[in-house]
Write a protein that holds these residues in place. Structure first.
Motif, mmCIF file in Angstrom:
data_model
loop_
_atom_site.group_PDB
_atom_site.id
_atom_site.type_symbol
_atom_site.label_atom_id
_atom_site.label_comp_id
_atom_site.label_asym_id
_atom_site.label_seq_id
_atom_site.Cartn_x
_atom_site.Cartn_y
_atom_site.Cartn_z
ATOM 1 N N SER A 1 -7.638 5.339 -6.491
ATOM 2 C CA SER A 1 -6.315 5.069 -7.045
ATOM 3 C C SER A 1 -6.314 5.262 -8.554
ATOM 4 O O SER A 1 -7.329 5.078 -9.238
ATOM 5 N N GLU B 1 0.811 -1.230 0.000
ATOM 6 C CA GLU B 1 0.000 0.000 0.000
ATOM 7 C C GLU B 1 0.841 1.274 0.000
ATOM 8 O O GLU B 1 0.492 2.255 -0.671
ATOM 9 N N PRO C 1 -8.238 3.134 -0.897
ATOM 10 C CA PRO C 1 -8.515 4.527 -1.243
ATOM 11 C C PRO C 1 -8.596 4.677 -2.761
ATOM 12 O O PRO C 1 -8.181 3.783 -3.502
ATOM 13 N N LYS D 1 -5.876 -2.771 5.528
ATOM 14 C CA LYS D 1 -7.037 -1.889 5.659
ATOM 15 C C LYS D 1 -8.226 -2.500 4.912
ATOM 16 O O LYS D 1 -8.067 -3.114 3.859
#
Length: 542
Positions: free
Chosen positions: A145, A114, A143, A139
């Motif tokens: 990307s 990540e 998010p 996670k």
């Protein structure tokens, strides 16, 4: 006898069958992650099934852009054991080298940690063969990307079966492809077969530097370069508890893991050991290194001063090893022979800094500039040639470089070395780093090691600079310890060397720098120092 192929699935099978309860610890992004070999086997099986669902065919290349962690370990098994090829992408290559190596390998999927996603986002438009990216994170959600078809690793494998029928195939099948850490030009591709990696695993059983299931190992040498010196396979095979230091580990992180997880064995480059030693010195009494049985150093020459400091200050044995990307990588290990037992402590300490003994199954030669063999007498120097079952036979899709690298079936290492009467190899220099002065050779490595014996010196690198009369002369580039800066001078360094090296080895000058530049794998970058000198960026000595 059975015609039984030497495949990496055998390593995985043994760990799951014989050591299912043994622990693997990984420094994940949210903290320490712990699981067992049984858990790992199940996750590897789920990942192998996921690779099928991604549409990857047998022989397809899968990239990994990751630190030393448990997900990377799972890739080390799921990809090659399902008859695909893992491309361990060196995260420290220059941008253009990353683009070249990924495109040259024709990776179809890339698994990326990540915190390294931004690097891949910058490259994605130049990687036409990559169909999707798998982000390795703990996670729950990814998010936004710029990556092409991104998917979470945990989401990818969560619904897959933990049963997978690992196929049987020819042992000469490619398992991993890596690329050299090129200092000039494009990196060269090196393919490791199942057979070569399997046989290389046998080195884990050699002498004092071998491991077994009682060990707790921590591979510091990166999994993104030369297979972490084979530790992910050899330590799994013997059932050792493994500890992976994760993303961007610092000397403090290493020291805490050594203390808390009771590490017995670890491997890394000298610059790592220098950083750890300094962390311990800066925090007396904070860390407990009593569990360590032995540490292995490789990648560049091991300074005698560093070996002595570990022995005297930490009570830890630090030994030298040697290898190259083209040799899987380990070919020599400094295993202490019983015939050395009668030597004094000082003599044994000096022997420990030699490169080491040839590993079983390999052959070596030293040849002069005309290609003639030189004797193993501890004096004659020659280029080291190697051959054996885990030495490459060619570079991947690069016939020109292959032709340059081999002579009569022997691989040319590019290293200049001596071998003594007891069989111990001593690398004296790279062919490009030897200093030719007045018709005689000066070993920059040996000179560096002597300079680093000065109590005020933290690091030292020696380069050859042009000289009208002598052709080349040595220039010492020295990093002083913080407490010595401003008080130790050029004259002090030269005075220290007077009775330790031949007069004609004495550096013409000493320059003090803040840090020796490093290559992508932590070696001293003498190419950078030469460029800085030619650009007038290395000032005169104090």
């Amino acid at each position: 006898m059975m015609r039984y192929p030497l495949l990496l699935r055998s390593v995985l099978y043994r760990a799951n069958t014989v050591f299912p309860e043994k622990e693997i610890v990984s420094r994940d992004f949210g903290g320490l992650f712990r699981y067992t070999y049984r858990d790992m086997f199940q996750r590897v099986s789920r990942l192998a099934n996921a690779l099928e669902r991604l549409g990857l065919e047998r022989g397809d290349h899968v990239g990994s852009f990751a630190w030393n962690n448990h997900r990377h370990l799972e890739l080390y098994y799921a990809v090659p054991c399902s008859e695909r090829v893992l491309h361990t992408i060196n995260i420290r290559l220059f941008r253009e080298q990353l683009v070249y190596s990924i495109n040259h390998a024709e990776d179809k999927v890339i698994f990326v940690d990540e915190d390294l996603v931004p690097v891949m986002e910058d490259l994605v438009d130049e990687l036409p063969t990559v169909e999707c990216f798998v982000v390795m994170t703990d996670k729950p959600e990814l998010p936004p990307s710029k990556l092409r078809n991104p998917i979470s690793y945990e989401e990818l494998i969560q619904d897959e079966s933990d049963a997978y029928a690992f196929p049987e195939f020819d042992e000469w099948t490619p398992a991993i492809i890596g690329y050299t850490s090129a200092t000039t030009g494009n990196p060269k591709g090196v393919v490791y077969t199942h057979r070569g990696l399997y046989l290389h695993c046998l080195t884990s059983l050699v002498g004092e530097l071998g491991t077994d299931e009682r060990d707790v190992t921590m591979p510091i040498v990166p999994m993104f370069h030369v297979n972490a010196w084979g530790r992910p396979y050899s330590d799994t095979w013997v059932g050792a508890k493994q500890v992976y230091p994760g993303s961007r580990p610092s000397p403090k992180d290493f020291c805490e893991l050594i203390s808390n997880e009771r590490i017995t064995y670890s491997a890394g480059v000298p610059t790592i050991w220098m950083g750890i030693l300094q962390e311990v010195r800066n925090n007396p009494g904070k860390y407990d290194f009593s569990s360590i049985r032995v540490l292995m150093s490789g990648g560049s020459a091991l300074p005698l001063s560093l070996t002595a400091a570990y022995q005297e200050e930490l009570g830890v044995k630090l030994y030298q090893g040697y290898g190259q990307t083209e040799t899987t990588p380990v070919t020599f290990v400094n295993v202490p022979k019983s015939s050395l037992d009668s030597l004094s402590d000082e003599q044994r300490m000096r022997m420990r800094t030699k490169t080491g003994l040839l590993l079983p199954g390999l052959e070596m030669r030293l040849v002069d500039a005309e290609g003639k063999d030189v004797p193993f007498d501890g004096k004659a120097m020659g280029e080291l040639l190697l051959r054996g079952p885990w030495v490459i036979g060619e570079y991947y899709k690069n016939p020109e470089k292959t032709k340059e690298a081999f002579v009569d079936g022997w691989f040319r290492t590019g290293d200049i070395a001596m071998v003594d009467e007891m069989g111990y190899l001593q690398i004296t220099d790279r062919t490009k780093d030897l200093i030719k002065s007045g018709g005689e050779w000066i070993s920059s490595v040996d000179l560096e090691n002597v300079i680093m014996g000065h109590p005020a010196v933290s690091e030292a690198a020696v380069i050859g600079i042009a000289h009208e009369k002598w052709q080349e002369r040595p220039l010492a580039c020295v990093v002083l310890r913080p407490e010595a800066r401003g008080s130790v001078t050029r004259a002090d360094i030269l005075l220290y060397l007077e009775d330790k090296v031949a007069k004609w080895w004495m550096p013409d000058d000493v320059v003090f720098i803040d840090e020796v530049p490093k290559t992508s794998v932590g070696k001293f970058s003498k190419k950078t120092l030469r460029e800085q000198y030619e650009a007038g960026q290395l000032g005169a000595g104090a």
